[in-house]
Design an enzyme around this catalytic site. Structure first.
Site, mmCIF file in Angstrom:
data_model
loop_
_atom_site.group_PDB
_atom_site.id
_atom_site.type_symbol
_atom_site.label_atom_id
_atom_site.label_comp_id
_atom_site.label_asym_id
_atom_site.label_seq_id
_atom_site.Cartn_x
_atom_site.Cartn_y
_atom_site.Cartn_z
ATOM 1 N N TYR A 9 37.110 90.955 22.366
ATOM 2 C CA TYR A 9 37.310 90.725 23.794
ATOM 3 C C TYR A 9 36.745 91.882 24.592
ATOM 4 C CZ TYR A 9 40.631 87.016 22.736
ATOM 5 O OH TYR A 9 41.214 85.867 22.282
ATOM 6 N N LYS A 20 28.024 97.684 26.272
ATOM 7 C CA LYS A 20 28.299 98.276 24.957
ATOM 8 C C LYS A 20 28.480 97.164 23.913
ATOM 9 C CE LYS A 20 30.527 101.944 22.747
ATOM 10 N NZ LYS A 20 30.320 103.361 22.919
ATOM 11 N N ARG A 66 36.054 83.612 27.851
ATOM 12 C CA ARG A 66 37.425 83.098 27.951
ATOM 13 C C ARG A 66 37.726 82.800 29.407
ATOM 14 N NH1 ARG A 66 42.935 85.984 25.734
ATOM 15 N NH2 ARG A 66 42.614 87.452 27.461
ATOM 16 N N GLU A 132 49.351 80.135 22.088
ATOM 17 C CA GLU A 132 50.069 81.400 22.323
ATOM 18 C C GLU A 132 51.310 81.192 23.176
ATOM 19 O OE1 GLU A 132 47.466 84.185 24.374
ATOM 20 O OE2 GLU A 132 46.488 82.573 25.450
ATOM 21 N N ASP A 159 51.506 86.949 23.838
ATOM 22 C CA ASP A 159 51.988 85.925 24.771
ATOM 23 C C ASP A 159 53.054 85.055 24.118
ATOM 24 O OD1 ASP A 159 50.695 85.825 27.462
ATOM 25 O OD2 ASP A 159 48.897 86.006 26.251
ATOM 26 N N ILE A 225 39.953 94.180 20.044
ATOM 27 C CA ILE A 225 39.881 94.630 21.441
ATOM 28 C C ILE A 225 39.114 95.932 21.608
ATOM 29 C CG2 ILE A 225 41.941 93.486 22.337
ATOM 30 C CD1 ILE A 225 43.420 96.214 21.734
ATOM 31 N N HIS A 226 38.655 96.526 20.505
ATOM 32 C CA HIS A 226 38.001 97.833 20.616
ATOM 33 C C HIS A 226 36.863 97.897 19.590
ATOM 34 C CE1 HIS A 226 37.481 102.207 20.417
ATOM 35 N NE2 HIS A 226 38.087 102.266 21.596
ATOM 36 N N ASP A 273 42.311 76.059 -13.500
ATOM 37 C CA ASP A 273 41.947 74.652 -13.335
ATOM 38 C C ASP A 273 41.391 74.450 -11.923
ATOM 39 O OD1 ASP A 273 44.210 74.634 -11.820
ATOM 40 O OD2 ASP A 273 45.187 72.964 -12.847
HETATM 41 N N1 COA Z 1 34.313 96.192 24.335
HETATM 42 C C1 COA Z 1 33.245 97.004 24.465
HETATM 43 N N2 COA Z 1 33.332 98.334 24.588
HETATM 44 C C2 COA Z 1 34.558 98.859 24.584
HETATM 45 C C3 COA Z 1 35.718 98.088 24.448
HETATM 46 C C4 COA Z 1 35.569 96.696 24.324
HETATM 47 N N3 COA Z 1 36.630 95.861 24.197
HETATM 48 N N4 COA Z 1 36.793 98.875 24.455
HETATM 49 C C5 COA Z 1 36.330 100.144 24.581
HETATM 50 N N5 COA Z 1 34.988 100.135 24.674
HETATM 51 C C6 COA Z 1 34.093 101.288 24.798
HETATM 52 C C7 COA Z 1 34.500 102.207 25.919
HETATM 53 O O1 COA Z 1 33.878 101.818 27.117
HETATM 54 C C8 COA Z 1 33.987 103.536 25.415
HETATM 55 O O2 COA Z 1 32.605 103.590 25.598
HETATM 56 P P1 COA Z 1 31.949 104.817 26.436
HETATM 57 O O3 COA Z 1 32.451 106.059 25.789
HETATM 58 O O4 COA Z 1 30.489 104.583 26.283
HETATM 59 O O5 COA Z 1 32.450 104.599 27.817
HETATM 60 C C9 COA Z 1 34.186 103.455 23.926
HETATM 61 O O6 COA Z 1 34.223 102.042 23.615
HETATM 62 C C10 COA Z 1 35.456 104.089 23.447
HETATM 63 O O7 COA Z 1 36.539 103.554 24.169
HETATM 64 P P2 COA Z 1 37.925 104.336 24.276
HETATM 65 O O8 COA Z 1 37.795 105.467 25.228
HETATM 66 O O9 COA Z 1 38.420 104.632 22.915
HETATM 67 O O10 COA Z 1 38.862 103.201 24.863
HETATM 68 P P3 COA Z 1 39.266 102.988 26.396
HETATM 69 O O11 COA Z 1 40.402 103.906 26.685
HETATM 70 O O12 COA Z 1 38.063 103.027 27.261
HETATM 71 O O13 COA Z 1 39.808 101.498 26.370
HETATM 72 C C11 COA Z 1 41.125 99.605 25.956
HETATM 73 C C12 COA Z 1 40.899 101.068 25.608
HETATM 74 C C13 COA Z 1 42.208 99.024 25.071
HETATM 75 C C14 COA Z 1 41.557 99.502 27.439
HETATM 76 C C15 COA Z 1 39.800 98.849 25.751
HETATM 77 O O14 COA Z 1 39.486 98.954 24.389
HETATM 78 C C16 COA Z 1 39.719 97.434 26.224
HETATM 79 O O15 COA Z 1 39.508 97.177 27.408
HETATM 80 N N6 COA Z 1 39.837 96.444 25.313
HETATM 81 C C17 COA Z 1 39.735 95.056 25.624
HETATM 82 C C18 COA Z 1 41.002 94.566 26.270
HETATM 83 C C19 COA Z 1 40.986 93.097 26.559
HETATM 84 O O16 COA Z 1 39.944 92.494 26.732
HETATM 85 N N7 COA Z 1 42.187 92.471 26.592
HETATM 86 C C20 COA Z 1 42.319 91.082 26.815
HETATM 87 C C21 COA Z 1 42.276 90.280 25.540
HETATM 88 S S1 COA Z 1 43.617 90.586 24.440
HETATM 89 MG MG MG Z 2 46.958 85.795 25.838
#
Ligand code: COA
Ligand code: MG
Length: 292
Positions: A9, A20, A66, A132, A159, A225-226, A273
């Protein structure tokens, strides 16, 4: 069906993260217009997602969006989501909080209209549904066969437990029933099952454990998510060399038995089997290697 070991996500209003994600070797990227976007950013997120889908080459095999859950006869907010992103030709749409088949009928109809309008192959826009809520999990059997376009059932633990009034625990016991029910419903109708998000994104050991458990239960992949979660999860859903070698030994032993006219053989102190043969074939199929 295409592999979806990890489905990442990315909040639809965060350009830096979308750029990214486009560079990552991940099976599936899901640009989020729903709960990952704050309400005031909705319209900007729709525009950004549409623009970047058009401009960017995604290294990922698949680009999903989504949307919001359809509500009411005209779909509510989901209609505006689809109007904004479908012309940019994503590979598929993820529908959250599905509770009734009509919601998938409604989205599937909109996808078909877009295919016809743009001259894209009919049936090519994919559809994935997230169960969910208590109502969604309880209606899983109707939802999974709502439309032949459905590719995957996803289960969302956060959720779901919020809806139940349950409390999350590290051992996931409160979602055991629903996780296994979703796998069974998906497999009964030949669609993929995609497991829960592991929200403690810095704990990669815990993530690996949960992902291996999901693979062992029959899930095809996991929502993430990461970026750091992607390789861990994709590896957990890829059979190891030992698993591949063991699967080959099962098939060889069974083939030798068949050559001698028997359907049950012994291998390393275990009975082999047909069910073990099917499981071994699944391992090789997941590994993308041949039977021999
Ligand atoms: N997709 C793409 N890149 C991502 C990412 C993701 N889901 N989450 C983090 N990154 C990138 C950041 O931008 C950062 O890149 P940069 O250094 O070039 O800016 C690198 O990965 C490291 O990120 P980090 O600093 O460890 O995390 P953060 O504090 O920026 O973010 C979250 C943490 C959880 C907020 C983030 O991972 C996120 O937004 N995840 C998706 C959440 C989501 O979509 N939720 C809804 C569905 S359940
Ligand atoms: Mg949800």
């Amino acid at each position: 069906m295409r592999p979806r070991r990890a489905l990442l996500y990315v909040p639809g209003d965060q350009e830096r993260k979308i750029l990214k994600a486009a560079q990552l070797a991940v099976d599936s990227v899901c640009l989020d217009l729903e709960d990952g976007v704050a309400w005031p950013n909705q319209e900007a997120a729709r525009r950004l997602v549409a623009r970047l889908l058009g401009e960017q080459t995604f290294r990922a095999g698949e680009r999903l969006v989504r949307i919001h859950a359809p509500t009411g006869p005209h779909g509510g907010v989901a209609a505006a989501d689809l109007d904004a992103v479908l012309p940019a030709h994503p590979d598929g749409i993820v529908v959250p909080k599905v509770e009734a088949p009509w919601q998938l009928h409604w989205v599937a109809y909109r996808l078909q209209q877009a295919e016809e309008a743009h001259g894209w192959p009919v049936g090519s826009l994919r559809l994935l549904a997230i169960l969910e809520t208590a109502a969604g999990v309880e209606r899983r059997r109707d939802i999974v066969r709502a439309t032949a376009r459905l590719d995957a059932l996803l289960f969302g633990a956060e959720d779901y437990t919020a809806d139940l009034g349950a409390r999350r625990s590290p051992d996931n016991r409160e979602v055991l029933y629903a996780r296994q029910a979703v796998v069974a419903a998906a497999k009964a109708h030949d669609v993929q099952a995609i497991d829960i998000v592991y929200i403690r994104y810095k704990d990669l050991d815990g993530l690996a454990r949960e992902a291996r458990e999901a693979a062992a239960w029959g899930f095809d992949g996991k929502q993430v998510i990461h970026p750091a979660q992607v390789p861990v999860v994709q590896q957990a859903f890829t059979p190891s060399d030992e698993e591949i070698a063991a699967a080959r030994r099962v098939l060889e032993a069974y083939a030798r038995g068949r050559a001698q006219g028997v359907g049950v053989v012994a291998l390393e102190g275990r009975m082999i089997d047909m069910p073990m043969v099917k499981a071994a074939r699944r391992v090789l199929a997941r590994a993308g290697v041949g039977m021999t």
